[in-house]
Scaffold this active site. Structure first.
Site, mmCIF file in Angstrom:
data_model
loop_
_atom_site.group_PDB
_atom_site.id
_atom_site.type_symbol
_atom_site.label_atom_id
_atom_site.label_comp_id
_atom_site.label_asym_id
_atom_site.label_seq_id
_atom_site.Cartn_x
_atom_site.Cartn_y
_atom_site.Cartn_z
ATOM 1 N N GLU A 1 38.136 26.842 74.145
ATOM 2 C CA GLU A 1 37.878 26.945 72.702
ATOM 3 C C GLU A 1 36.546 26.323 72.345
ATOM 4 O OE1 GLU A 1 38.005 25.552 68.418
ATOM 5 O OE2 GLU A 1 37.768 24.410 70.262
ATOM 6 N N HIS B 1 44.610 24.787 71.554
ATOM 7 C CA HIS B 1 43.753 24.833 72.745
ATOM 8 C C HIS B 1 43.872 23.565 73.579
ATOM 9 C CE1 HIS B 1 40.294 22.254 71.419
ATOM 10 N NE2 HIS B 1 40.567 22.698 70.209
#
Length: 341
Positions: free
Chosen positions: A200, A65
């Site tokens: 995320e 991420h």
């Protein structure tokens, strides 16, 4: 420093959840010469497909991420101070006195001075709604020339590689992004898809849409995870340790990982002389939580770098752990994509 130039540039870019553009631009520029195809989806995820020497028996997605925890400006006071809300899980104890970058300006997170606190307030963490960011403006009008509500603030922290460690901001998860970018530069044994996800830190949102689009049969999530190998923490509660290699999880609060894949990771590490450790706690979570339940289900494993001081102004990882992960992840990807288990 040349070895860590890519990671340093990634960590220097600001990408609080929902505002990852600067990070994505760096990644896209770096991987475009090596990827067969790239695209950015509606949420901002960067998806990169690369053909390998062979067609993959198992459709594999590797994921890291791009976003980081930070702060979101919610209000500007008459005095020109910025009120904020957290973006992601931030320990409020680490905030006061920290420098942050917001709207192209550096500010300081402040609160009521200690000598003005009542006796019952001393020794307690300052509530976040009593903090503010001071960018040096003397009025709301002056502050509004530089900052607007909705702007993000990220920590200001130097990047340091002394003593065999790496200290810097946003190592969660720019370190994982750097590992996948380095892998993309190399020839691959099988076709694979690499995903650099958004959001995320606020609920695994980017990975949910990315996994739906890619339709993988298997996934490797490359992350950082909490290392508590510090003074005052009992050995049995340290979770993982710097310098002992990448971390393989059996279970966290979002995922029970594929048992055959975890066994494969440890077997490959032993066979190739790569240090590797198990995560010794059921704690935290990562994009695997969304990926492994996508569509009809995805066999998933997470390989993480142990990182001290996660979700603070500066984390710390070990250089040898990074190098070891750079060996283990490609070997694991080759075996999974090739259908070894």
């Amino acid at each position: 420093m040349a070895e860590w130039d890519l990671l340093q540039r990634l960590c220097a870019a600001y990408g609080v959840s929902g505002q990852e553009d600067a990070v994505r631009d760096i990644i896209l520029k770096e991987i475009s010469p090596y990827a067969t195809e790239t695209r950015v989806d509606a949420l901002g995820n960067l998806l990169a497909y690369k053909k390998g020497r062979k067609s993959a028996p198992v459709r594999l997605m590797l994921s890291a991420h791009m976003d980081e925890v930070g702060l979101l400006i919610t209000h500007i006071t008459e005095e020109g101070l910025l009120r904020f809300a957290p973006v992601g899980g931030i320990d409020k104890r680490v905030l006061c006195g920290r420098r942050v970058q917001v709207g192209g300006h550096v500010g300081v997170i402040g609160a009521k001075p200690i000598h003005l606190l009542k006796s019952e307030e001393r020794g307690k963490a300052v509530p976040m709604d009593e903090m503010f960011i001071d960018i040096g403006a003397s009025s709301r009008e002056e502050a509004q020339e530089a900052v607007s509500p909705g702007d993000a603030a990220g920590f200001v922290s130097p990047f340091d590689t002394s003593g065999g460690r790496i200290r810097g901001r946003a190592l969660d998860d720019r370190a994982g992004c750097a590992l996948l970018m380095e892998m993309l530069r190399e020839e691959l044994p099988y076709d694979m898809t690499f995903v650099f996800c958004v959001q995320e830190e606020v609920g695994l949102r980017g990975s949910k849409t990315a996994a739906f689009a890619v339709e993988p049969q298997a996934a490797i999530v490359v992350e950082t995870t909490t290392a508590a190998d510090i003074a005052g923490v009992d050995e049995g509660e340290q979770v993982c340790r710097l310098g002992k290699g990448p971390v393989v999880s059996f279970m966290d609060r979002a995922t029970i990982y594929d048992r055959e894949y975890t066994r494969l990771a440890f077997a490959l590490a032993k066979e190739q002389g790569i240090p590797c450790q198990a995560k010794e706690a059921v704690a935290g979570g990562n994009d695997a939580g969304a990926i492994h339940v996508s569509r009809g289900g995805v066999r998933t494993i997470a390989v993480s770098l142990p990182c001290r001081y996660l979700h603070s102004a500066a984390g710390m990882i070990h250089q040898e752990d990074f190098r070891a992960a750079g060996r283990l992840i490609p070997a694991l990807a080759e075996n999974i994509a090739g259908g070894a288990v």
